[in-house]
Design an enzyme around this catalytic site. Structure first.
Site, short mmCIF file in Angstrom:
data_model
loop_
_atom_site.label_atom_id
_atom_site.label_comp_id
_atom_site.label_asym_id
_atom_site.label_seq_id
_atom_site.Cartn_x
_atom_site.Cartn_y
_atom_site.Cartn_z
N HIS A 34 0.80 -1.23 0.00
CA HIS A 34 0.00 0.00 0.00
C HIS A 34 0.83 1.28 0.00
O HIS A 34 0.26 2.37 -0.02
CB HIS A 34 -0.91 0.00 1.24
CG HIS A 34 -0.12 0.05 2.50
ND1 HIS A 34 0.47 -1.08 3.03
CD2 HIS A 34 0.23 1.08 3.30
CE1 HIS A 34 1.14 -0.73 4.12
NE2 HIS A 34 1.00 0.58 4.30
N HIS A 58 1.49 6.91 -0.67
CA HIS A 58 0.65 6.04 0.16
C HIS A 58 -0.65 5.79 -0.60
O HIS A 58 -1.44 6.71 -0.80
CB HIS A 58 0.38 6.71 1.51
CG HIS A 58 -0.04 5.75 2.57
ND1 HIS A 58 -1.29 5.17 2.59
CD2 HIS A 58 0.63 5.23 3.63
CE1 HIS A 58 -1.36 4.36 3.64
NE2 HIS A 58 -0.20 4.38 4.28
#
Length: 149
Positions: free
Chosen positions: A57, A72
């Site tokens: 992620h 992110h």
């Protein structure tokens, strides 16, 4: 000076729009955020450099000037345990701006109850070190998000 490019295609929304106080309060660092297109896609490297941190992620690329850029992918996506993310590089790899890093589907992230809004942060930077910050409008992967001096 480092020019940081968008790792995603979508809409620049700025850190204030990120539904997480750590990012929206710029506690991780200054930068902006992308609300990505809701289609399967690939996050690309925002700068030339070395991959120093890599998770399904999120990833950090450090350039030759020592600037670390965090991408992110979505908020609270660590809770997905890597489901729906495919790593295309390895930690320690040297990458070039625009190189594919992670394949993912923002629509699936949203369907799982997470926000796909993706912060792009200048780690350990002061807010006044960033100029030409994109905080609204459409962006394509590879478009300039900000300059870091």
């Amino acid at each position: 000076m480092t020019t940081v490019m968008s790792p995603l295609t979508g809409r620049a929304v700025g850190l204030a729009a990120v539904p997480d106080p750590v990012f929206s309060g710029a506690m991780v660092g200054p930068g902006t955020a992308i609300d990505p297109e809701r289609a399967p896609g690939t996050a690309v490297a925002p700068v030339d450099g070395v991959v120093v941190s890599l998770h399904p992620h999120a990833f950090v690329v450090v350039d030759s000037e020592g600037h670390g850029v965090l991408t992110h992918l979505g908020i609270d996506t660590v809770q997905l345990g890597g489901e729906g993310f495919e790593l295309l590089v390895n930690k320690g790899d040297t990458v070039t701006r625009g190189q594919e890093m992670v394949r993912w589907n923002p629509a699936e992230v949203e369907a799982a109850g997470k926000s796909p809004i993706s912060p792009v942060v200048a780690l350990e930077a002061s807010a006044d070190a960033l100029t030409a910050l994109a905080e609204d409008g459409e962006v394509k992967a590879g478009d300039k998000l900000f300059d870091w001096s």
